[in-house]
Write an enzyme that holds these catalytic residues in place. Structure first.
Site, mmCIF file in Angstrom:
data_model
loop_
_atom_site.group_PDB
_atom_site.id
_atom_site.type_symbol
_atom_site.label_atom_id
_atom_site.label_comp_id
_atom_site.label_asym_id
_atom_site.label_seq_id
_atom_site.Cartn_x
_atom_site.Cartn_y
_atom_site.Cartn_z
ATOM 1 C CE LYS D 11 18.249 48.873 -16.044
ATOM 2 N NZ LYS D 11 18.097 49.277 -17.467
ATOM 3 C CB THR D 56 19.452 45.672 -18.509
ATOM 4 O OG1 THR D 56 19.062 46.900 -19.123
ATOM 5 C CG2 THR D 56 20.573 45.025 -19.310
ATOM 6 C CG ASP D 57 12.948 48.024 -17.948
ATOM 7 O OD1 ASP D 57 13.216 49.084 -17.347
ATOM 8 O OD2 ASP D 57 11.806 47.526 -18.001
ATOM 9 C CG PHE D 158 57.676 51.866 5.772
ATOM 10 C CD1 PHE D 158 57.531 50.486 5.595
ATOM 11 C CD2 PHE D 158 58.142 52.619 4.706
ATOM 12 C CE1 PHE D 158 57.851 49.878 4.381
ATOM 13 C CE2 PHE D 158 58.470 52.019 3.487
ATOM 14 C CZ PHE D 158 58.319 50.651 3.327
ATOM 15 N NE ARG D 175 53.663 54.083 8.665
ATOM 16 C CZ ARG D 175 53.723 53.548 7.464
ATOM 17 N NH1 ARG D 175 54.177 54.251 6.442
ATOM 18 N NH2 ARG D 175 53.328 52.291 7.246
ATOM 19 C CD GLN D 219 53.763 46.122 1.926
ATOM 20 O OE1 GLN D 219 53.608 46.973 2.819
ATOM 21 N NE2 GLN D 219 54.357 46.400 0.773
ATOM 22 C CG ASN D 245 50.186 54.301 3.683
ATOM 23 O OD1 ASN D 245 49.669 55.064 4.501
ATOM 24 N ND2 ASN D 245 51.419 53.835 3.814
ATOM 25 C CG HIS D 247 50.961 58.620 2.099
ATOM 26 N ND1 HIS D 247 51.518 57.461 2.594
ATOM 27 C CD2 HIS D 247 50.858 58.422 0.760
ATOM 28 C CE1 HIS D 247 51.746 56.613 1.586
ATOM 29 N NE2 HIS D 247 51.349 57.168 0.470
#
Lengths: 283, 283, 283, 283
Positions: D11, D56-57, D158, D175, D219, D245, D247
């Protein structure tokens, strides 16, 4: 024969992040803007004649150019500058409106002023709104907040309500109250204002009144919150509040010989109550 | 001193699935309902007095009980029955509105009638809307559609538009046009109608006019679509259309010595144009 | 001292729409791509040395350039071309994977071939998936489908299950079964294949087996569906199926003296059962 | 002939809110749980035989009953109790896993301890994760965080990356870096631990290292963050970090004779870089 009415067009979803670098200390504004023109644009609809149609792409470009040219500051001021520019250059537009949704960011802890970081941020969970509209009646400014989630585990009830043959709801004087507030307020006149401070004060008034009072209904909570904002913010003429009731239901543990009242709840997303109202000054 | 206005309350997000079993052949209706009351509820807001407040939980219960007691059929009829019930029993409510959003399901292929399955279904991607509201002016009924996504790879342009110093958009007479239509129409009077048929006819008129015409702007497309619906559906008095322009931008491949015009596009979600208008009968 | 493992990097969410114009008849492919490299990238993580790191922006550019240069066709072929290109030029990447999620569009009715429109489309509600990965073990290709929503109003039950002290679920041999299927299949070897046809056949096999059988559990339905796909598609070696059980609960109308069994249901989104399994050829 | 493998069922989406009332001071835990069993369930799939299948109940009911019976505290402890219960009573399950996603709430300002409110709360924007799994290898515990959005306006670059014929990205040493961190860590052994404190310490280590270092790539940021967590949390054996990332691209204002570098950015949601890696103790 047919007629055109209620026309409107513009650009939505313009994503703009502005950074102000005051030495090592950076400021950040994160906005999503929408621009709307309404007016005498029948030729575009009826004849495909675009001569008076400023492209929505140009609206977007204008936003970005203004982000360089205009002072860094409150979204209400930036929206006003855009509205003034567009109305001056597009006389067909009987109404020009700019809405800015701001995602507020707060500073991470750091070595800068007041123990905060100079250039690293994390977002607040709510959204700030600023609307400016200009038409034949003049310029109007609204502020607001949305996605403002609040929950209290007690000090809320709902009882002595109307019953009919379909009513099964038990009365309660102690329940969880959870909501995601959407509020929008009309700003009086066009005086110069510190809009950032006004927004923070209105938001704080909502928060404080939420925690301070027992609420006998979401309706009563709206009344209390609205009056708290009017009391704290003289610049606000009226406030509209819209509150979903995000039900937290006690789980029935009786099949297992248990009683979880006041302790074990299921948070539901649907259905939900939805309550709203406007509180304004005067009688 | 302060005043309350624009109050409204109700239950939203009521999820109801109805099944009609006509022998082996089953019919399915999948609805999300919202109920809204507006009216003389000042005591609830100002004094926390809930005596006239029918709980939103009771609204939900009423929907489910009516789903058993009322005939299986169009959402407009079901909404009307609810509105009549609530107005009859809640005289404080100066306006009662019910909105139903239907998720249409179509049958899987199968061994039943016309090569379709008797009880297995898959959803259509759009949504159907029905609104019924009753107030002092009487009963009004609206139908509509949303999330109706259409795309054409040509037969659309945008040129000869206004330019200012911020305009960089190139003119084009051949572009992809993609949109997610939201339409809502006012139904004339209160005659008995086959609402399912009306909805299907209006939707088909929108689809057909989308494909049949060159559109010089989204504005012109709205005018064409609106008139197509009015022409095909005498019961519709007016229609409001709201169309985002889901831009598909040609990718600039010139840095790689390639030209991808007409072939290679990036689908964007923000920003987007947003254009709307109402087309109504008469002059 | 610490070590790096499980590194991966790439570009996700690359939105590409390709149009092939075969005279007046246009073809459309709507893709969202993700590219992933894994391999000998320790220097980038440990020393911030990016010499071997192809920018994710370049991965995106490569996708768009290939969209011009490579034949218009199945996503599996396009993904394979990308994987071959990236592995040839990035020897540090011990594994290169490309995933394409296709939004299938169908033609509107129109005056073209088989009563369909030449250039106007509407989307299908499900998604098609294609994955291609190359590493030291060679090239592997997977296909799949997601958001494939199916519902049957009967021919489903759940009974004779385990009970413990927390079990309250009643047994049933007639319930609504609704699910949103996510399936992914491994394609045998690397033979030339008509991937579009394979995908349509596998999807049809899932749909048909859904409607054709009484299911005593979602588990049994997975087994039946998986075997149906293997029987119809010799090129598929194994299939993984993942099915949420989107519960439609009978509403208890007994407080109102009504019985809505089999007719009135509430569709719930949480909690939901989630059942999965892989069916593969052989013993 | 065909075979079943990789079966799993359970569940998901179990919504539980627990309140502990310590006099006037209330504590709150807001959880969404998922329970997964894997094991010898072939009869259910192949023969529709549910004898060994716990509904699952029932899993959901067990969660709610345990919420009453077990001590109020960290999600790791609650998940462990559930796993022990399920493995003890379901010997077919070769693996039992419980995942808890916690929405952390913080107190509003108020008159209680340390200037905070006794029973009114607002949510934090991130999510906490706890996973406990037991199989033949024993019990494993993981913690984690997701939706942890961080942004810095500088101290990120970068450059000096690989270039090929499709590379157009300019190098940058300044940046905006924005991300939504998803981290998951393996907890060493099964010692008694203050899991709430461990989570807060790991989260703080991630935040601090984000702000403290110049990052030459996402990284490198992963490596720095992972090592910071290992340094501050001896109980953590390894940590996996997954960072999109998000941007923020400088807007090109040159068509308007402006230069907005460092000040005016468009925040994009697609495409996005996606970088991940595991940092573990030892060599």
């Amino acid at each position: 024969m047919s007629t055109l009415s209620d026309n409107a067009y513009g650009k939505s979803g313009i994503r703009l992040v502005r950074v102000a670098r005051r030495g090592a200390r950076h400021e950040l504004r994160d906005w999503t803007l929408a621009v709307r023109f309404r007016g005498a644009y029948d030729a575009a609809y009826r004849d495909g004649d675009n001569r008076d149609v400023l492209p929505t792409d140009t609206m977007k470009n204008t936003v970005y150019a203004f982000a360089k040219e205009r002072p860094f500051g409150a979204p209400e001021e930036f929206a006003r500058a855009l509205v003034e520019h567009f109305t001056a250059h597009n006389t067909e537009a009987q109404s020009v409106a700019v809405e800015i949704v701001e995602r507020p960011w707060s500073r991470l802890p750091g070595a800068g002023e007041a123990g905060t970081h100079d250039h690293a941020f994390t977002p607040a969970p709510c959204r700030r709104h600023a609307w400016v509209e200009r038409d034949a009646q003049g310029m109007r400014v609204r502020g607001g907040v949305s996605e403002m989630v609040l929950l209290k585990t007690t000090s809320s009830g709902f009882a002595r309500f109307r019953r009919d043959r379909y009513t099964t709801l038990p009365e309660t004087d102690d329940r969880i109250l959870a909501t995601a507030i959407e509020a929008s307020w009309q700003i009086e006149g066009s005086r110069a204002l510190d809009h950032d401070e006004l927004w923070a004060t209105a938001k704080a008034a909502i928060e404080e009144s939420f925690g301070a009072h027992f609420s006998r209904s979401v309706q009563e909570l709206i009344w209390i919150m609205g009056n708290a904002v009017l009391a704290r913010c003289p610049a606000i003429a009226s406030i509209h509040l819209r509150l979903p009731n995000l039900h937290h239901l006690p789980v029935d543990l009786s099949p297992f010989g248990l009683d979880g009242r006041g302790e074990v709840f299921v948070a539901t997303s649907a259905p939900y109550g939805l309550i709203e109202g406007t509180v304004r000054r005067g009688t």
